[in-house]
Design a protein around this motif. Structure first.
Motif, PDB file in Angstrom:
ATOM      1  N   GLY A 125       0.804  -1.206   0.000  1.00 42.04           N
ATOM      2  CA  GLY A 125       0.000   0.000   0.000  1.00 42.04           C
ATOM      3  C   GLY A 125       0.843   1.264   0.000  1.00 42.04           C
ATOM      4  O   GLY A 125       1.993   1.277  -0.458  1.00 42.04           O
ATOM      5  N   ALA A 126       0.259   2.341   0.526  1.00 41.34           N
ATOM      6  CA  ALA A 126       0.922   3.648   0.535  1.00 41.34           C
ATOM      7  C   ALA A 126       0.438   4.447   1.732  1.00 41.34           C
ATOM      8  O   ALA A 126      -0.703   4.302   2.170  1.00 41.34           O
ATOM      9  CB  ALA A 126       0.634   4.395  -0.760  1.00 41.34           C
ATOM     10  N   ASP A 127       1.326   5.285   2.262  1.00 41.97           N
ATOM     11  CA  ASP A 127       0.994   6.161   3.388  1.00 41.97           C
ATOM     12  C   ASP A 127       0.747   7.570   2.875  1.00 41.97           C
ATOM     13  O   ASP A 127       1.514   8.099   2.064  1.00 41.97           O
ATOM     14  CB  ASP A 127       2.137   6.198   4.413  1.00 41.97           C
ATOM     15  CG  ASP A 127       2.341   4.846   5.082  1.00 41.97           C
ATOM     16  OD1 ASP A 127       1.342   4.131   5.260  1.00 41.97           O
ATOM     17  OD2 ASP A 127       3.493   4.522   5.425  1.00 41.97           O
ATOM     18  N   TYR A 128      -0.313   8.184   3.360  1.00 44.63           N
ATOM     19  CA  TYR A 128      -0.673   9.547   2.971  1.00 44.63           C
ATOM     20  C   TYR A 128       0.325  10.539   3.549  1.00 44.63           C
ATOM     21  O   TYR A 128       0.649  10.500   4.739  1.00 44.63           O
ATOM     22  CB  TYR A 128      -2.084   9.848   3.467  1.00 44.63           C
ATOM     23  CG  TYR A 128      -2.560  11.261   3.273  1.00 44.63           C
ATOM     24  CD1 TYR A 128      -2.870  11.739   2.002  1.00 44.63           C
ATOM     25  CD2 TYR A 128      -2.717  12.108   4.357  1.00 44.63           C
ATOM     26  CE1 TYR A 128      -3.332  13.035   1.825  1.00 44.63           C
ATOM     27  CE2 TYR A 128      -3.182  13.406   4.195  1.00 44.63           C
ATOM     28  CZ  TYR A 128      -3.490  13.865   2.929  1.00 44.63           C
ATOM     29  OH  TYR A 128      -3.946  15.151   2.767  1.00 44.63           O
ATOM     30  N   LEU A 129       0.844  11.442   2.720  1.00 41.40           N
ATOM     31  CA  LEU A 129       1.788  12.467   3.164  1.00 41.40           C
ATOM     32  C   LEU A 129       1.136  13.837   3.298  1.00 41.40           C
ATOM     33  O   LEU A 129       1.420  14.581   4.233  1.00 41.40           O
ATOM     34  CB  LEU A 129       2.968  12.577   2.191  1.00 41.40           C
ATOM     35  CG  LEU A 129       3.903  11.376   2.093  1.00 41.40           C
ATOM     36  CD1 LEU A 129       4.984  11.642   1.050  1.00 41.40           C
ATOM     37  CD2 LEU A 129       4.533  11.063   3.447  1.00 41.40           C
ATOM     38  N   GLY A 130       0.283  14.204   2.356  1.00 40.56           N
ATOM     39  CA  GLY A 130      -0.334  15.522   2.395  1.00 40.56           C
ATOM     40  C   GLY A 130      -1.012  15.828   1.077  1.00 40.56           C
ATOM     41  O   GLY A 130      -1.061  14.996   0.167  1.00 40.56           O
ATOM     42  N   ARG A 131      -1.533  17.053   0.959  1.00 38.82           N
ATOM     43  CA  ARG A 131      -2.271  17.417  -0.250  1.00 38.82           C
ATOM     44  C   ARG A 131      -2.183  18.928  -0.471  1.00 38.82           C
ATOM     45  O   ARG A 131      -1.858  19.689   0.431  1.00 38.82           O
ATOM     46  CB  ARG A 131      -3.752  17.031  -0.126  1.00 38.82           C
ATOM     47  CG  ARG A 131      -4.443  17.746   1.015  1.00 38.82           C
ATOM     48  CD  ARG A 131      -5.935  17.521   1.038  1.00 38.82           C
ATOM     49  NE  ARG A 131      -6.552  18.136   2.205  1.00 38.82           N
ATOM     50  CZ  ARG A 131      -6.884  19.420   2.288  1.00 38.82           C
ATOM     51  NH1 ARG A 131      -6.657  20.221   1.250  1.00 38.82           N
ATOM     52  NH2 ARG A 131      -7.430  19.919   3.368  1.00 38.82           N
ATOM     53  N   PHE A 132      -2.492  19.338  -1.674  1.00 41.60           N
ATOM     54  CA  PHE A 132      -2.759  20.744  -1.954  1.00 41.60           C
ATOM     55  C   PHE A 132      -3.808  20.819  -3.054  1.00 41.60           C
ATOM     56  O   PHE A 132      -4.002  19.863  -3.820  1.00 41.60           O
ATOM     57  CB  PHE A 132      -1.489  21.513  -2.333  1.00 41.60           C
ATOM     58  CG  PHE A 132      -0.839  21.108  -3.625  1.00 41.60           C
ATOM     59  CD1 PHE A 132      -1.205  21.705  -4.824  1.00 41.60           C
ATOM     60  CD2 PHE A 132       0.154  20.148  -3.650  1.00 41.60           C
ATOM     61  CE1 PHE A 132      -0.597  21.357  -6.015  1.00 41.60           C
ATOM     62  CE2 PHE A 132       0.774  19.779  -4.838  1.00 41.60           C
ATOM     63  CZ  PHE A 132       0.395  20.389  -6.027  1.00 41.60           C
ATOM     64  N   ALA A 133      -4.520  21.927  -3.090  1.00 39.89           N
ATOM     65  CA  ALA A 133      -5.590  22.115  -4.066  1.00 39.89           C
ATOM     66  C   ALA A 133      -5.356  23.407  -4.832  1.00 39.89           C
ATOM     67  O   ALA A 133      -4.824  24.381  -4.295  1.00 39.89           O
ATOM     68  CB  ALA A 133      -6.954  22.139  -3.376  1.00 39.89           C
ATOM     69  N   VAL A 134      -5.771  23.415  -6.091  1.00 38.00           N
ATOM     70  CA  VAL A 134      -5.661  24.592  -6.944  1.00 38.00           C
ATOM     71  C   VAL A 134      -7.041  24.878  -7.519  1.00 38.00           C
ATOM     72  O   VAL A 134      -7.718  23.982  -8.027  1.00 38.00           O
ATOM     73  CB  VAL A 134      -4.649  24.360  -8.088  1.00 38.00           C
ATOM     74  CG1 VAL A 134      -4.564  25.592  -8.980  1.00 38.00           C
ATOM     75  CG2 VAL A 134      -3.280  24.010  -7.525  1.00 38.00           C
ATOM     76  N   GLU A 135      -7.485  26.141  -7.424  1.00 40.85           N
ATOM     77  CA  GLU A 135      -8.789  26.521  -7.954  1.00 40.85           C
ATOM     78  C   GLU A 135      -8.757  26.485  -9.480  1.00 40.85           C
ATOM     79  O   GLU A 135      -7.951  27.170 -10.116  1.00 40.85           O
ATOM     80  CB  GLU A 135      -9.172  27.916  -7.471  1.00 40.85           C
ATOM     81  CG  GLU A 135      -9.443  28.002  -5.976  1.00 40.85           C
ATOM     82  CD  GLU A 135      -9.943  29.380  -5.577  1.00 40.85           C
ATOM     83  OE1 GLU A 135     -10.526  30.071  -6.443  1.00 40.85           O
ATOM     84  OE2 GLU A 135      -9.734  29.776  -4.417  1.00 40.85           O
ATOM     85  N   ALA A 136      -9.665  25.702 -10.061  1.00 45.50           N
ATOM     86  CA  ALA A 136      -9.680  25.554 -11.519  1.00 45.50           C
ATOM     87  C   ALA A 136     -10.035  26.859 -12.218  1.00 45.50           C
ATOM     88  O   ALA A 136      -9.583  27.122 -13.341  1.00 45.50           O
ATOM     89  CB  ALA A 136     -10.670  24.466 -11.916  1.00 45.50           C
ATOM     90  N   SER A 137     -10.809  27.713 -11.547  1.00 48.71           N
ATOM     91  CA  SER A 137     -11.208  28.973 -12.172  1.00 48.71           C
ATOM     92  C   SER A 137     -10.021  29.912 -12.368  1.00 48.71           C
ATOM     93  O   SER A 137     -10.103  30.875 -13.145  1.00 48.71           O
ATOM     94  CB  SER A 137     -12.272  29.668 -11.318  1.00 48.71           C
ATOM     95  OG  SER A 137     -11.776  29.925 -10.013  1.00 48.71           O
ATOM     96  N   MET A 138      -8.901  29.653 -11.669  1.00 46.20           N
ATOM     97  CA  MET A 138      -7.723  30.494 -11.773  1.00 46.20           C
ATOM     98  C   MET A 138      -6.722  29.974 -12.804  1.00 46.20           C
ATOM     99  O   MET A 138      -5.684  30.608 -13.039  1.00 46.20           O
ATOM    100  CB  MET A 138      -7.021  30.587 -10.411  1.00 46.20           C
ATOM    101  CG  MET A 138      -7.917  31.058  -9.273  1.00 46.20           C
ATOM    102  SD  MET A 138      -8.576  32.715  -9.562  1.00 46.20           S
ATOM    103  CE  MET A 138      -7.068  33.674  -9.428  1.00 46.20           C
ATOM    104  N   LEU A 139      -7.012  28.846 -13.446  1.00 47.54           N
ATOM    105  CA  LEU A 139      -6.042  28.221 -14.341  1.00 47.54           C
ATOM    106  C   LEU A 139      -6.132  28.805 -15.748  1.00 47.54           C
ATOM    107  O   LEU A 139      -7.212  29.093 -16.262  1.00 47.54           O
ATOM    108  CB  LEU A 139      -6.266  26.714 -14.399  1.00 47.54           C
ATOM    109  CG  LEU A 139      -6.100  25.965 -13.072  1.00 47.54           C
ATOM    110  CD1 LEU A 139      -6.295  24.475 -13.291  1.00 47.54           C
ATOM    111  CD2 LEU A 139      -4.743  26.244 -12.455  1.00 47.54           C
TER     112      LEU A 139
END
Length: 846
Positions: A580-594
């Protein structure tokens, strides 16, 4: 005659904010003894820190009188990079007075830090051990954990040593408990045998038990004595259910600040809302989420507080008069539900719904349930169709919020938006996947009344079992408004939209300072890019917290054309394991800004902070990822390619779109002086250390290594050369990976790791080799037996970091690396770890 002083800076608490916002500081501690100095590491943006720094000061040449009259000055500073450090507070011991104490020491003593420019109010507290000895005497040794367990530190105010001129003032803390309401049903016969407890500084006092009542009346004043200034600050008000006087079941709690109460002297009658844990939650489950605020509403209590100076204050209680209750007003909770996305894979194609409200779930007027939505994969947008299935509101009465004090300004319960998984089994129990929680008070009332369409990350329900370890509960898109009904603006109209086909291009370049998930202090990191139910992942980069992927991920997605409704791009990082895999972290980007255009020149804004957790309702970040994104309508792809704005489009031999930046072949020279204070690992001394240095390529002949050492304080004085490719643009500059091993009978044991930023050495002005060893620097050789006899850190190297950097040469740097941490969160950088010094003066050559 020889003299010695030992100072152990253990931990600090309640540091007052000096320069930084939010009441935080960047504290470090400087110790000065008879002209010698040493200091701890710096901690960033905190009000408490575990320093765990042992310092030794030896004085072979001073007189007995100088020793007796000497001082041990302990100063805590707020660190500033560009301006002078700012004093938080200080404390002084007399060397002679410490020497005359039993054991010649103060052991595990709490001291109050004073800044005389700010009067006699403590600016923080430090826990220290200090000892001072003459010839023929020795520093006392202690049993560690066993001794610590024998001392009660629940009321630290009783243990604090105050600076000269500061006096303790006796106070009385009073809490009037008038009545409670909406207590949960705890007993099979009757409702709840409730009583309320006030706890402060390890001392508590309780009301009488009110048997079998949902809304009991107490009319009691609880009293506790307090010595100020006090290191304790949290005043806990807890609700309990009595079991025939034999035991009691915890129901719920809330916390007050003693300082806030005493600053106002009187906090008038107000409703305090109590929260606890689900009755089905075990003690082990609760222990795993001890940093989370309890999630279950368990009732409310009408309280008031007062403080006054009272030399005769005692623990006690007495009757109090009935109080006027706060004025009530009708509130309205509006919820427009649009979409949920990226739910756990195990729920794919199942049914979900939302339940929202505040206060007791037993009161139907406070809560409302939405229509059921059917997941398409792990997302659902069925509520978007019309406001008939997506728009909801409820009304309920709560105290009016007026400008007064922090407690009278937050008498409305927390607002919850819960996402549930609908059981497919007849009469099966629905389970909460995750939730949103909002605190309503005077400070954020305006924001909660605006009604913005927004994506929110759900907080995992830790008890339902819906979300597996290493997975996330998902995201929900809502528009929410809450406030007094008559004061809320007119409700917004329902958004209209249609769907179109898009191509998402995620360009994942590299990561820096990622959380360490493996015992070696590194991670095997890969990224998963998710949007609108689609996902793909990068390759795995092994054994580093500074991975370089240089990979483009492409996803075909169907999205709303209304930019308000676009889902976010979510990037999740994992550590690959055998199973399996261990979760490290996340980030999100607003699609409206792309933008649809490829970004050729990257900047600091393209480093995305990695969210690894949450504290006090705010995200905690560890490390960053360099990434850019394109969101392109499928019909625009040809036009972008013609205008050279599409970006890379040709696969390399591995089938991966190539975004590898321009590099040149280099040799990085590292003159490795030595290692200091290498701690035992697995109860065995690290007597045969070896150091490996690489720039991401660990093939034989490319990775550099030292000769095997012979002591935990080994001096190699070796020039290591690491062949590597370095980028022409500084933003892509990697870090050198430094790993420390101990050669043992069963093989190499990893002791710790560190990293050296290469960016400071990327000067491309000359092709001449630059020597790693500064001119004029000489290192005295010593016989092996002489070097082994020296106690660390006395060696051929200077013992002081400032001496190393200033006396020898400005290019010398001292790097520190995390030692392996066993138990708890192994290797995570967010927990306190021990440190070991690795001295590595560095220079680059081309």
């Amino acid at each position: 005659m020889g003299f010695g002083v030992r100072v152990h800076i253990i931990e600090g608490r309640e540091f007052k904010g000096v320069e930084d916002g939010g009441g935080m500081s960047d504290p470090f501690v400087l110790v000065s003894v008879c002209g010698q100095k040493d200091q701890t590491d710096k901690f960033d943006k905190c009000s408490a820190a575990v320093f765990d720094k042992m310092m030794f000061f030896e004085f072979p040449d001073i007189s007995s009188k100088e020793f007796q009259n000497g001082t041990i000055r302990i100063e805590c500073f707020d660190y500033n990079a560009m301006t002078p450090n700012v004093l938080i507070g200080q404390f002084e011991f007399g060397v002679g007075s410490v020497n005359m104490r039993p054991g010649h020491e103060h052991h595990n003593a709490w001291i109050a830090l004073l800044n005389y420019e700010k009067g006699f109010d403590p600016q923080g507290f430090l826990k220290v051990s200090v000892s001072a000895i003459k010839d023929g005497q020795g520093h006392a040794e202690h049993g560690g954990d066993e001794e610590e367990e024998q001392r009660d530190e629940s009321d630290l105010s009783k243990l604090v040593i105050m600076p000269a001129g500061m006096k303790l003032k006796p106070m009385k803390l009073s809490c009037c408990v008038y009545r409670a309401m909406n207590l949960p049903e705890m007993d099979a016969i009757g409702h709840c045998d409730g009583f309320i407890k006030m706890t402060f500084g390890g001392v508590d006092v309780t009301t009488e038990v009110q048997n079998g009542q949902k809304d009991p009346t107490f009319l009691e004043e609880l009293q506790l004595p307090v010595m100020t200034p006090s290191m304790s600050d949290g005043v806990e008000i807890s609700l309990w259910d009595d079991d025939m006087g034999i035991s009691a079941d915890f129901i719920g709690t809330t916390i007050y600040s003693f300082r806030e109460i005493s600053d106002r002297e009187v906090v008038g009658p107000h409703w305090a809302h109590l929260y606890g844990w689900p009755e089905s939650a075990s003690e082990d489950e609760i222990a795993l989420v001890k940093d989370m605020k309890p999630t279950e509403y368990r009732g409310a209590a009408l309280l008031s507080f007062a403080t006054e100076e009272d030399k005769g204050a005692r623990v006690g209680k007495k009757k109090c008069e009935k109080a006027s209750e706060p004025e009530m007003v009708q509130y309205e909770f509006r919820l427009d539900l649009f979409q949920v996305a990226e739910l756990p894979e195990g729920l794919s194609d199942d049914s979900v719904y939302v339940k929202f409200g505040l206060g007791s779930t037993l009161d139907e007027a406070n809560w409302k349930t939405t229509e059921i939505g059917e997941l398409q994969g792990n997302s659902c947008s069925s509520w978007l169709k019309s406001k008939k299935v997506g728009q909801y509101k409820l009304r309920s009465s709560w105290p009016i919020i007026k400008k007064s004090n922090v407690y009278l300004e937050k008498q409305v319960p927390d607002l919850f938006v819960d996402l549930y998984h609908k059981s497919s089994i007849p009469f099966g129990e629905d389970r909460r996947i995750g939730f949103l929680r909002f605190e309503y008070n005077l400070k954020n009332a305006k924001q909660l009344g605006r009604g913005e369409i927004k994506w929110h990350p759900l907080t995992k329900d830790p008890f339902s079992g819906c979300v597996d370890k290493g997975d996330i509960p998902g995201f929900i898109q809502i528009r929410m408004q809450f406030g007094p009904r008559k004061a809320l603006p007119r409700a917004e109209g329902w958004p209209t939209t249609r769907s179109a086909d898009f191509l998402l291009r995620a360009h994942i370049y590299q990561g820096k300072d990622l959380p360490a998930a493996d015992e070696e202090g590194t991670s095997d990191a890969f990224c998963v890019v998710r949007m609108a139910g689609q996902k793909d992942q990068t390759r795995t980069i092994f054994e580093t917290c500074f991975p370089r992927w240089y990979q483009t991920i492409e996803l075909d997605v169907s999205l709303p054309t209304n930019t308000e409704l676009l889902p976010n791009v979510n990037v999740l990082l994992y550590d690959e394991d055998t199973f399996g895999a261990d979760y490290l972290g996340r980030f999100a980007v607003e699609a409206s800004m792309l933008s649809p255009k490829f970004k050729y020149e990257l900047g600091d804004e393209d480093w995305q902070p990695l969210v690894t957790g949450e504290k006090d309702g705010k995200p905690v970040t560890t490390g960053v990822v360099l990434a850019t994104f394109q969101l392109i309508k499928k019909t625009d792809i040809g036009r972008l390619k013609k205008s050279n704005n599409y970006g890379p489009s040709d696969d390399n031999p591995d089938g991966i779109l190539d975004i590898y930046p321009e590099h040149v072949d280099c040799i990085f020279e590292c003159f490795l002086v030595g290692i200091r204070d290498l701690e035992p690992y697995m109860l065995q001394e690290c007597s045969d250390p070896v150091i490996f240095v690489d720039a991401g390529d660990r093939r034989e002949g490319v990775m550099a290594e030292t000769e095997q050492g012979e002591t935990p304080n080994m001096s190699w004085k070796e020039l290591l050369q690491i062949p590597c490719e370095l980028p022409t643009k500084e933003i892509f500059a990697p870090n050198l990976n430094v790993r420390v091993f101990d050669n043992r009978l069963l093989g190499m044991a990893t002791v710790g790791s560190a990293s050296i930023p290469v960016a400071p050495y990327l000067s491309w002005n000359s092709l001449e080799l630059e020597p790693a060893i500064p001119e004029g620097v000489e290192f005295a050789d010593m016989e092996d037996d002489e070097e082994e006899d020296l106690a660390p850190p006395q060696d051929v190297l200077p013992t002081d970091r400032i001496e190393m950097n200033e006396t020898l040469h400005p290019v010398f740097s001292e790097f520190k690396f995390d030692t392996v941490v066993r138990g708890g969160q192994i290797g995570m950088r967010s927990i306190p770890v021990s440190y070991t010094h690795l001295t590595l003066p560095t220079k680059r050559i081309v």
